[in-house]
Design an enzyme around this catalytic site. Structure first.
Site, mmCIF file in Angstrom:
data_model
loop_
_atom_site.group_PDB
_atom_site.id
_atom_site.type_symbol
_atom_site.label_atom_id
_atom_site.label_comp_id
_atom_site.label_asym_id
_atom_site.label_seq_id
_atom_site.Cartn_x
_atom_site.Cartn_y
_atom_site.Cartn_z
ATOM 1 N N ASP A 21 0.838 -1.194 0.000
ATOM 2 C CA ASP A 21 0.000 0.000 0.000
ATOM 3 C C ASP A 21 0.880 1.253 0.000
ATOM 4 O OD1 ASP A 21 -1.868 1.954 0.450
ATOM 5 O OD2 ASP A 21 -2.334 1.332 2.506
ATOM 6 N N ASN A 23 0.061 4.440 -0.692
ATOM 7 C CA ASN A 23 -0.509 5.715 -0.231
ATOM 8 C C ASN A 23 -1.194 5.605 1.122
ATOM 9 O OD1 ASN A 23 -2.646 4.231 -1.101
ATOM 10 N ND2 ASN A 23 -3.686 5.885 -2.181
ATOM 11 N N ASP A 25 -3.709 3.961 2.511
ATOM 12 C CA ASP A 25 -5.159 4.017 2.756
ATOM 13 C C ASP A 25 -5.690 2.638 3.143
ATOM 14 O OD1 ASP A 25 -4.934 2.664 0.388
ATOM 15 O OD2 ASP A 25 -6.338 3.907 -0.737
ATOM 16 N N ASP A 29 -1.841 -1.061 -3.951
ATOM 17 C CA ASP A 29 -2.106 -0.300 -5.176
ATOM 18 C C ASP A 29 -0.992 -0.515 -6.204
ATOM 19 O OD1 ASP A 29 -0.015 1.444 -4.160
ATOM 20 O OD2 ASP A 29 -1.550 2.195 -2.777
ATOM 21 N N ASP A 98 -5.454 -10.053 -15.401
ATOM 22 C CA ASP A 98 -6.633 -10.905 -15.259
ATOM 23 C C ASP A 98 -7.710 -10.355 -16.187
ATOM 24 O OD1 ASP A 98 -8.270 -12.875 -13.769
ATOM 25 O OD2 ASP A 98 -6.756 -12.512 -12.217
ATOM 26 N N ASP A 204 -10.099 -15.342 -16.726
ATOM 27 C CA ASP A 204 -10.912 -15.776 -15.593
ATOM 28 C C ASP A 204 -12.080 -16.662 -16.035
ATOM 29 O OD1 ASP A 204 -11.543 -15.231 -12.696
ATOM 30 O OD2 ASP A 204 -13.402 -14.486 -13.573
ATOM 31 N N GLU A 262 -8.425 -20.062 -16.858
ATOM 32 C CA GLU A 262 -8.780 -20.761 -15.618
ATOM 33 C C GLU A 262 -9.943 -21.713 -15.913
ATOM 34 O OE1 GLU A 262 -10.614 -19.841 -11.194
ATOM 35 O OE2 GLU A 262 -11.380 -18.873 -12.983
ATOM 36 N N HIS A 339 -5.310 -16.908 -5.312
ATOM 37 C CA HIS A 339 -6.106 -16.099 -4.377
ATOM 38 C C HIS A 339 -7.435 -16.762 -3.996
ATOM 39 C CE1 HIS A 339 -7.518 -15.469 -8.383
ATOM 40 N NE2 HIS A 339 -8.645 -14.968 -7.886
ATOM 41 N N ASP A 340 -7.751 -17.901 -4.585
ATOM 42 C CA ASP A 340 -9.008 -18.593 -4.285
ATOM 43 C C ASP A 340 -8.808 -19.793 -3.361
ATOM 44 O OD1 ASP A 340 -10.515 -16.917 -5.924
ATOM 45 O OD2 ASP A 340 -10.129 -18.133 -7.700
#
Ligand code: GLC
Length: 564
Positions: A21, A23, A25, A29, A98, A204, A262, A339-340
């Site tokens: 990250d 910035n 928040d 990013d 993706d 995807d 995928e 990520h799944d």
């Protein structure tokens, strides 16, 4: 064989929201990724797959796209995306994006138009059907099909009193690939990204672009949501191959790009060849999920710790099935998680007792298989599943739908332990860069809670430890790319050694000029292993005590690469 760049690559998947990250928040990013490109390059990576950063209401963290041509302000700007491509290329790293073809967000202008009336010109960009009335006059979904994210595959839309299809969340209406106008829009969009310098796509959910268009009810038994989890109604159906061939012909074939589709859980090796065979002219590779759940935890939400068993035999059989099935016909990508899925360290390793040993064993296998390996961010330091103590800590849309339903028959503790083992939130925690607050990911509270072990498991620490998982991944990538071994490790034949050994995952890698053996004790117990062929040189060992022996006394999670 054509030895193109993506065959010689080592890939790295970045989940942008959780990587770095810049910035502060609380959300990762694109500038954050740019600032870590040197880290990625030093690891030896030359290909990045980056998760979706398009404009999105973030119902499914960016897989619900509301504008394909822009970057979501959470991640930065279009200029940042262009800078990222440029900076990566400067370092010899290619970037694939993706590409979400199956659905958009319900906030995409196409859907807003499509839902507005039955006669809207974009009505057929999505899949609309009338509901069915029962004998009491109550309206029901057009079919009993279930969605991947629990519940029905349909959602009622009051504006026109019809249902739209959505095989993921309610906010992700499925696109209708039967519409030539829609297909042209998607082709235009993909070409536009390639024109921006993107080197290809991870595509995807491609197995779902066609559906059974008679929309008949499934005869499968209904689940707890009163729907049939009958994925065959919208997976791997013959029509989608025509759509994808057209995509290749009109877009992909015009660029020096690479694609990994995928296909998920339901695709056979034969289907894999249809999607990504050298003669298929569709994609270069496909990701299947078959090696991801080789313990008994998937779909099993009432397990005690002592009931969990890793099935090494079945894992070897599955790798072998795909590798042999694709041999000479197509190219394989390999990965332990994305990520799944849960963190592979918690899934197949032993984070408490053999963190370093099991993490380096996993790396040894991944980086010595034939094909293109993909490392998932954090895997290279052995990041683990979450230690959350409240269901509310889990933020994923699928998890939330699951938890709502599970509360009717499971205790809070059972739900929690199931989510800690299986949920998608496990892989989506902030990257652990150092031992500072939030693991150095941000100075702001992150969008998803860190795992509590970041003081012990982090990049900064492992950079200083010679034998850490991180430094071992670097070593293994160096070996894979070393001209002494690369031909064999990337392109050589693969053959299991002692396929019936329940603990040791071992295989030959061979070319006409070289013979390597990879020997990995996939177990927390020591095991003896009879080497089938005398070897003369140990190239790599994660214990540094390797001898040349006929019978190896392998230590827990010991991994070796030897040359015959
Ligand atoms: C793919 C993605 C997953 C997403 C789904 C819907 O399976 O990997 O994260 O939720 O498609 O886009």
């Amino acid at each position: 064989m054509d030895k193109t760049w993506w065959k010689n690559s080592v890939g790295y998947q970045i989940y942008p929201r959780s990587f770095y990250d810049s910035n502060n928040d609380g959300v990762g990013d694109l500038k954050g990724i740019i600032s870590k490109l040197d880290y990625i390059k030093d690891l030896g990576i030359n290909l990045i797959w980056i998760g979706p950063f398009y404009k999105s209401p973030m119902d499914d963290n960016g897989y619900d796209v509301s504008d394909f041509y822009d970057v979501d302000p959470l991640f930065g700007s279009l200029q940042d995306a262009k800078d990222l491509i440029k900076e990566a290329h400067k370092r010899g790293i290619k970037i694939i994006l993706d590409l979400v073809l199956n659905h958009t967000s319900d906030e995409h202008p196409w859907f807003i138009e499509s839902r507005s009336s039955l006669s809207n010109p974009k009505r057929d960009y999505y899949i609309w059907q009338d509901g069915k009335k029962d004998s009491h006059g109550h309206l029901h979904a057009p079919t009993n099909w279930g969605s991947f994210f629990e519940g029905s595959a349909w959602n009622h839309d009051p504006i026109t009193n019809q249902y739209y299809m959505k095989i993921f969340s309610d906010k992700m209406p499925d696109l209708n690939w039967n519409s030539p106008a829609l297909r042209e829009e998607m082709f235009k969009m993909a070409s536009w990204w390639l024109d921006q310098g993107i080197d290809g796509f991870r595509v995807d959910a491609i197995a779902h672009l066609a559906r059974e268009l008679s929309f008949s009810d499934s005869t499968m038994p209904l689940n707890a949501h009163h729907v049939a989890p009958d994925w065959g109604k919208f997976s791997n159906r013959p029509e989608l191959f025509d759509y994808l061939k057209e995509f290749n012909e009109k877009v992909l074939s015009k660029y020096d790009c690479m694609t990994v589709g995928e296909v998920g859980g339901g695709a056979s090796v034969e289907a894999g060849v249809k999607y990504a065979g050298y003669d298929a002219h569709i994609f270069n590779m496909v990701f299947n999920f078959d090696t991801c759940w080789k313990n008994n935890i998937f779909g099993n939400d009432n397990l005690k710790d002592e009931d969990i068993r890793i099935n090494v035999l079945d894992m070897k059989r599955t790798f072998n099935l795909w590798i042999q099935g694709m041999k000479g016909k197509g190219w394989m990508p390999h990965y332990w998680l994305n990520h799944d899925h849960p963190r592979v360290m918690s899934q197949y390793g032993d984070p408490l007792h053999f963190h370093r040993e099991s993490g380096t064993l996993l790396g040894t296998i991944l980086l010595t298989l034939p094909g293109t390996p993909f490392i998932y961010n954090g895997e290279e330091i052995g990041m683990t599943n979450v230690d959350y103590t409240s269901i509310d800590d889990f933020t994923d849309v699928w998890v939330k739908n699951y938890a709502k339903q599970a509360k009717t028959h499971l205790s809070e503790e059972q739900i929690l332990s199931h989510l800690r083992r299986t949920s998608r939130n496990n892989a989506r925690t902030p990257m652990q860069w150092n031992d500072q607050a939030y693991g150095g990911f941000s100075t702001h509270v992150p969008h998803q809670k860190n795992v509590g072990n970041y003081a012990l498991i982090n990049v900064e620490k492992q950079l200083t430890e010679k034998d850490s998982i991180l430094n071992t991944y670097r070593t293994l990538i160096r070996i894979r790319k070393d001209s002494k071994y690369s031909e064999t490790l990337i392109y050589g034949d693969f053959k299991l050694i002692h396929p019936k050994d329940e603990n040791v995952f071992a295989y030959h890698r061979k070319t006409a000029n070289q013979h390597l053996m990879i020997i990995c004790n996939f177990s927390k117990e020591p095991h003896d292993f009879t080497v089938p062929t005398q070897y003369r040189h140990v190239i790599f060992n994660n214990y540094q005590n390797a001898h040349i022996r006929k019978v190896l006394h392998l230590k827990p999670y010991e991994a070796m690469i030897v040359e015959v």
